[in-house]
Design a protein around this motif. Structure first.
Motif, PDB file in Angstrom:
ATOM      1  N   LYS A  24      48.892  46.652  33.868  1.00 37.67           N
ATOM      2  CA  LYS A  24      48.382  47.326  35.177  1.00 37.67           C
ATOM      3  C   LYS A  24      48.980  48.749  34.712  1.00 37.67           C
ATOM      4  O   LYS A  24      48.571  49.739  35.237  1.00 37.67           O
ATOM      5  CB  LYS A  24      48.817  46.521  36.098  1.00 37.67           C
ATOM      6  CG  LYS A  24      48.277  45.660  36.485  1.00 37.67           C
ATOM      7  CD  LYS A  24      48.791  45.073  38.072  1.00 37.67           C
ATOM      8  CE  LYS A  24      49.764  44.129  38.036  1.00 37.67           C
ATOM      9  NZ  LYS A  24      50.285  43.719  39.349  1.00 37.67           N
ATOM     10  N   SER A  69      37.528  37.761  35.769  1.00 38.93           N
ATOM     11  CA  SER A  69      38.108  36.174  36.244  1.00 38.93           C
ATOM     12  C   SER A  69      36.973  35.521  36.993  1.00 38.93           C
ATOM     13  O   SER A  69      36.971  34.364  37.276  1.00 38.93           O
ATOM     14  CB  SER A  69      39.156  36.748  37.359  1.00 38.93           C
ATOM     15  OG  SER A  69      38.767  37.351  38.639  1.00 38.93           O
ATOM     16  N   ALA A  73      34.047  39.129  40.538  1.00 38.21           N
ATOM     17  CA  ALA A  73      34.763  40.239  39.617  1.00 38.21           C
ATOM     18  C   ALA A  73      33.591  41.033  38.848  1.00 38.21           C
ATOM     19  O   ALA A  73      33.576  42.257  38.672  1.00 38.21           O
ATOM     20  CB  ALA A  73      36.051  39.892  38.773  1.00 38.21           C
ATOM     21  N   ARG A 133      43.843  36.564  36.581  1.00 39.27           N
ATOM     22  CA  ARG A 133      43.965  36.280  37.753  1.00 39.27           C
ATOM     23  C   ARG A 133      45.636  37.038  38.163  1.00 39.27           C
ATOM     24  O   ARG A 133      45.578  37.480  39.567  1.00 39.27           O
ATOM     25  CB  ARG A 133      44.215  34.769  38.051  1.00 39.27           C
ATOM     26  CG  ARG A 133      42.754  34.244  37.981  1.00 39.27           C
ATOM     27  CD  ARG A 133      42.812  32.799  38.130  1.00 39.27           C
ATOM     28  NE  ARG A 133      41.282  32.219  37.980  1.00 39.27           N
ATOM     29  CZ  ARG A 133      41.070  31.115  37.386  1.00 39.27           C
ATOM     30  NH1 ARG A 133      41.978  30.390  36.864  1.00 39.27           N
ATOM     31  NH2 ARG A 133      39.794  30.776  37.361  1.00 39.27           N
ATOM     32  N   LYS A 136      44.873  40.964  38.331  1.00 36.05           N
ATOM     33  CA  LYS A 136      43.760  41.236  39.272  1.00 36.05           C
ATOM     34  C   LYS A 136      43.136  42.612  39.038  1.00 36.05           C
ATOM     35  O   LYS A 136      42.727  43.259  39.795  1.00 36.05           O
ATOM     36  CB  LYS A 136      44.432  41.526  40.628  1.00 36.05           C
ATOM     37  CG  LYS A 136      45.246  40.221  41.026  1.00 36.05           C
ATOM     38  CD  LYS A 136      45.534  40.230  42.721  1.00 36.05           C
ATOM     39  CE  LYS A 136      46.324  39.072  43.236  1.00 36.05           C
ATOM     40  NZ  LYS A 136      47.503  38.559  42.622  1.00 36.05           N
TER      41      LYS A 136
END
Ligand code: TXA
Ligand code: MG
Length: 331
Positions: A24, A69, A73, A133, A136
């Motif tokens: 991230k 995922s 998505a 997951r 995200k």
């Protein structure tokens, strides 16, 4: 660079969340998939994706696969989700099938090398799924090796090829399939098989009708995905495909190497008269052969072989994926 062991079936939550946080924040994490290890980055962050190209030394014209995922998505990244995509995703996701579809604007151009389409795949490896997951976010992930080199099927292969160019490597042991996903272009009608893999053309055809071979390029050479024109999947050694029918060809390759005081490796799947310095015998079935192929090429490279003689594979379609990779390595 850190290598962290992780349980294949029950990856520890703290390890997955550490990796997800790094991703991230725009860092690079290598992770296992069921095919080969991937070099992951935040797919919607152009700077993060730029780091993948830098780490691999990958030419900017070669687009990346985006890992998701699930179908929802995927649909968030594609402007269309045709019936053919629905059927293929229902049958083969999670799994080794990549679908090329028209892209939405959220997908940065650096991911798709400026193309208006994006390659999408939901992997089945429990570690890859846990990471998707937890983070995200969609993850752009090519194979975790320097550009044009052999793809990695172990964490050691990744470390050897990329070293400190990657921030973290999740090590869940050798990958199960060993060869990259099947890539099919659904922006064309009929669909086009861009790269053979574990999901055969016959299985695609059974669900969506005819699937075409890539059209030849203007120079007459077969053209597949943008990045697939160059020599690819190649060890440092020169790869030469030899057939039993032409024993002389193999003997002269061996004699030439000996004259140069070079070591000769051989990759076989059935008994042969080849006398190399290092011979690796692979399983005689296409799945077993595919699973062990890249590790064998890495091992012959490490043994210092300058030439690798590869016993020609059977012509039938069950062997399409390994035959394709060896042909590219031999270019
Ligand atoms: O099994 C796999 O697919 C592995 C694991 C890590 O998931 N990934 C992988 O990625 O093999 P990579 O980047 O090494 O291969 C991506 C392939 C290339 O042949 C590229 O040209 C093609 O997918 N590709 C990506 N986006 C495309 C697009 N928009 N149109 C056509 N081909 C595309
Ligand atoms: Mg690759």
């Amino acid at each position: 660079m850190r290598i962290v062991p992780v349980d294949r079936d029950r990856p520890a939550a703290n390890i997955i969340s550490t990796a997800a946080e790094l991703l991230k924040r725009g860092r690079l994490v290598a992770f296992p998939t069921e095919t080969v290890y991937g070099l992951g980055a935040h797919a919607l962050d152009p700077d993060a994706v730029g780091r993948i190209f830098a780490a691999k030394g990958r030419p900017s014209f070669n687009p990346l696969i985006v890992h998701v995922s699930g179908p929802d998505a995927a649909r968030a990244l594609a402007t269309e989700w045709p019936e053919r995509a629905k059927r293929l995703a229902e049958a083969f996701w999670p799994g080794p099938l990549t679908l090329v579809l028209p892209k939405r604007d959220v997908v940065p151009d650096v991911v798709t090398a400026g193309l208006t389409s994006v390659a999408l795949r939901m992997p089945s490896h429990p570690v890859a799924l846990a990471l998707l997951r937890a983070a995200k976010i969609p993850l752009a992930a090519p194979s975790a090796n320097r550009s044009t080199a052999i793809s990695p099927t172990t964490a050691e292969h990744v470390a050897k090829s990329l070293g400190d160019r990657v921030d973290l490597i999740l090590d869940a042991g050798p990958t199960h399939l060993g060869i990259e996903s099947t890539v099919v272009d659904l922006t064309a009608d009929p669909a086009v098989l861009l790269r053979p893999g574990a999901i055969s053309r016959e299985r695609l055809t059974a669900l969506i009708g005819p699937v075409a071979e890539p059209a030849p390029a203007s120079d007459g050479a077969p053209r597949a995905s943008p990045g697939m024109m160059q020599r690819h999947y190649a060890p440092r050694a020169r790869v030469q495909i030899v057939s039993e029918a032409d024993a002389e060809q193999a003997l002269s390759a061996i004699a030439e190497a000996r004259a140069r005081r070079q070591r000769v490796g051989a990759l076989v799947y059935e008994p042969t008269t080849l006398e190399a310095d290092h011979t690796i015998s692979l399983p005689a079935d296409p799945e077993g052969y595919a699973r062990e192929l890249y590790a064998a090429l890495h091992a012959l490279d490490d043994a210092g072989c300058a030439v690798i003689l590869v016993q020609r594979l059977p012509d039938d379609s069950a062997w399409d994926a390994p035959r394709d990779r060896l042909a590219r390595a031999a270019r």
